[in-house]
Design a protein around this motif. Structure first.
Motif, mmCIF file in Angstrom:
data_model
loop_
_atom_site.group_PDB
_atom_site.id
_atom_site.type_symbol
_atom_site.label_atom_id
_atom_site.label_comp_id
_atom_site.label_asym_id
_atom_site.label_seq_id
_atom_site.Cartn_x
_atom_site.Cartn_y
_atom_site.Cartn_z
ATOM 1 N N SER A 338 13.623 1.031 -21.609
ATOM 2 C CA SER A 338 12.178 0.898 -21.874
ATOM 3 C C SER A 338 11.774 1.781 -23.051
ATOM 4 N N PRO A 339 10.769 1.336 -23.811
ATOM 5 C CA PRO A 339 10.323 2.160 -24.948
ATOM 6 C C PRO A 339 9.467 3.345 -24.507
ATOM 7 N N TYR A 340 9.427 4.358 -25.359
ATOM 8 C CA TYR A 340 8.449 5.437 -25.174
ATOM 9 C C TYR A 340 7.097 4.930 -25.672
ATOM 10 N N PRO A 341 6.008 5.509 -25.195
ATOM 11 C CA PRO A 341 4.708 5.109 -25.772
ATOM 12 C C PRO A 341 4.603 5.605 -27.215
ATOM 13 N N GLU A 342 3.786 4.939 -28.005
ATOM 14 C CA GLU A 342 3.535 5.406 -29.369
ATOM 15 C C GLU A 342 2.632 6.636 -29.302
ATOM 16 N N PRO A 343 2.798 7.578 -30.242
ATOM 17 C CA PRO A 343 1.976 8.805 -30.198
ATOM 18 C C PRO A 343 0.477 8.514 -30.132
ATOM 19 N N GLU A 344 0.025 7.513 -30.923
ATOM 20 C CA GLU A 344 -1.430 7.263 -30.938
ATOM 21 C C GLU A 344 -1.951 6.703 -29.603
ATOM 22 N N GLU A 345 -1.051 6.210 -28.773
ATOM 23 C CA GLU A 345 -1.490 5.696 -27.466
ATOM 24 C C GLU A 345 -1.906 6.820 -26.510
ATOM 25 N N ALA A 346 -1.582 8.057 -26.875
ATOM 26 C CA ALA A 346 -1.945 9.192 -26.016
ATOM 27 C C ALA A 346 -3.451 9.251 -25.801
ATOM 28 N N LEU A 347 -4.207 8.690 -26.741
ATOM 29 C CA LEU A 347 -5.671 8.756 -26.609
ATOM 30 C C LEU A 347 -6.264 7.528 -25.912
ATOM 31 N N ASP A 348 -5.431 6.579 -25.554
ATOM 32 C CA ASP A 348 -5.949 5.440 -24.787
ATOM 33 C C ASP A 348 -6.326 5.919 -23.384
#
Ligand SMILES: Cc1ncc(C[n+]2csc(CCOP(=O)(O)OP(=O)(O)O)c2C)c(N)n1
Length: 377
Positions: A338-348
């Motif tokens: 599975s992929p890691y989340p993208e850094p910018e998704e931390a703010l979702d």
């Protein structure tokens, strides 16, 4: 109306009449009480085995450096975790502690999602945000454990209040350790639930140690269950390594809660085999103490019980062990691929106006279209 997800064919447990008085400790026995259906006995064993195999795999993966953070194994405590939660319905909630990772299994969270949580992948219930131990799942009604110990009880108590206000027939099982009972949160939760007769069952897993602090330094009483007396509801102490005993007591407490008769505190006396976490060698404990508790391993104890009931065969154990291990391997592979989340998704999914709107120029999902930013935030 709540839907049932589990086999409920076991006959009613005997009334814990001794424990109906607030705070009075009873010591029920798994053996010798009314008979239970073969299905539930075998399910209790199956889930204890599954929890054990999942935890041992998680420990190995951590030691191999496959995931970061930490892991807090509850190996040795399976009888409590399984016995207290196996009788829950789909819409009921579990409020677990950092040590109750495997209680997710009991509410039907797929192993894939649980291992993805360990690996902090995007496919995990929190999409790779929190630590491995803090595995909850909104889809299966498992509250994410709080970093602040005992705080999961307050959140679970809030859910119980909501169910009572909504007049729904659902309940919450909230778990905490002996060390948690030294915190104000623990007492505030129980006090509030007692006053409002909330549909909640508090399970205190008294595993004798809170990190390196002995239970003798946490409380001056022998049985933590007597503390329920201060809150006006029953408290019961049970052998937390006897899955049948825990199941019977928990089922009765769940029934009481569901019927609107308020909370119960169940103290399960048990033991964690390993250190507080995988980085703790637990040198504060005497080896004799550890060995004595390992001799009370709830899994072989249940095997012997099933043998006595003529419900046992080595082939059955081999079959379910193979099936569980195959499920675990599939879940590990899923997590690793599975992929890691993208850094910018931390703010979702973050409740914030300014960062989103000013820096990313996107509206936070939770306020979409309905609330505007405060002028000066
Ligand atoms: C308020 C607070 N104090 C301290 C900690 C650090 N801490 C994390 S787990 C833990 C021990 C908890 O012991 P217990 O409640 O007995 O649960 P167990 O780990 O034995 O299952 C401590 C002290 C914390 N997370 N929160």
């Amino acid at each position: 109306m709540a839907t049932k997800t589990k086999d409920r064919s076991a006959p009613a447990a005997p009334s814990q009449s001794k424990a109906e008085k607030p705070g009075q400790a009873a010591r029920p026995q798994g053996n010798g009480a009314s008979p239970m259906s073969p299905e539930i006995l075998k399910r209790l064993y199956y889930y204890m085995l599954k929890c054990r195999l999942v935890e041992e795999r998680a420990r190995t993966l951590f030691k191999q450096g496959k995931f970061a953070g930490n892991y807090y194994a509850a190996v040795g405590q399976e009888a409590t975790e399984v016995g207290a939660t196996i009788d829950l319905e789909k819409d009921d909630y579990i409020a677990p502690s950092h040590r109750n990772f495997v209680t997710n299994i009991m509410k039907g969270t797929p192993l894939e999602k649980m291992f993805a949580q360990l690996y902090a992948r995007k496919t995990s219930p929190d999409q790779g945000r929190s630590s491995p131990a803090h595995c909850g799942n909104a889809e299966t009604n498992v509250i994410t454990p709080a970093s602040t110990i005992a705080a999961q009880l307050n959140i679970g108590t809030g859910v119980a209040l909501a169910y009572k206000l909504q007049k729904k027939p659902n309940i919450v099982v909230a778990l905490s350790g002996d060390g948690s009972t030294s915190l104000g949160f623990w007492h505030e939760a129980l006090n509030f639930a007692g006053v409002h007769k909330l549909p909640i069952v508090y399970i205190c897993e008294n595993n004798r140690w809170a990190e390196s602090v002995s239970v003798k330094l946490q409380t001056a009483v022998e049985d933590i269950s007597v503390k329920a007396q201060g809150y006006g509801f029953p408290g019961i102490t049970v052998d937390g390594n006897d899955v049948v005993a825990v199941y019977r007591v928990a089922r009765e407490a769940i029934r009481r809660a569901r019927e609107g008769n308020g909370p119960t505190l169940i103290e399960c006396k048990t033991y964690r085999w390993y250190g507080h976490s995988e980085i703790d060698p637990a040198k504060y404990r005497q080896p004799e103490e550890v060995e004595a508790w390992k001799a009370k391993d709830p899994i072989p104890a249940m095997e012997r019980y099933l043998q006595g009931q003529k419900l046992w065969s080595d082939q059955w154990k081999e079959k379910i062990t193979g099936e569980i291990n195959a499920e675990i391997e599939k879940a590990v592979q899923f997590a690793e691929q599975s992929p890691y989340p993208e850094p910018e998704e931390a703010l979702d999914h973050v409740y914030s106006f300014s960062i989103r709107e000013r820096e990313l120029n996107r509206k936070p999902w939770s306020f979409r279209g309905s609330v505007s930013s405060p002028a000066n935030d």
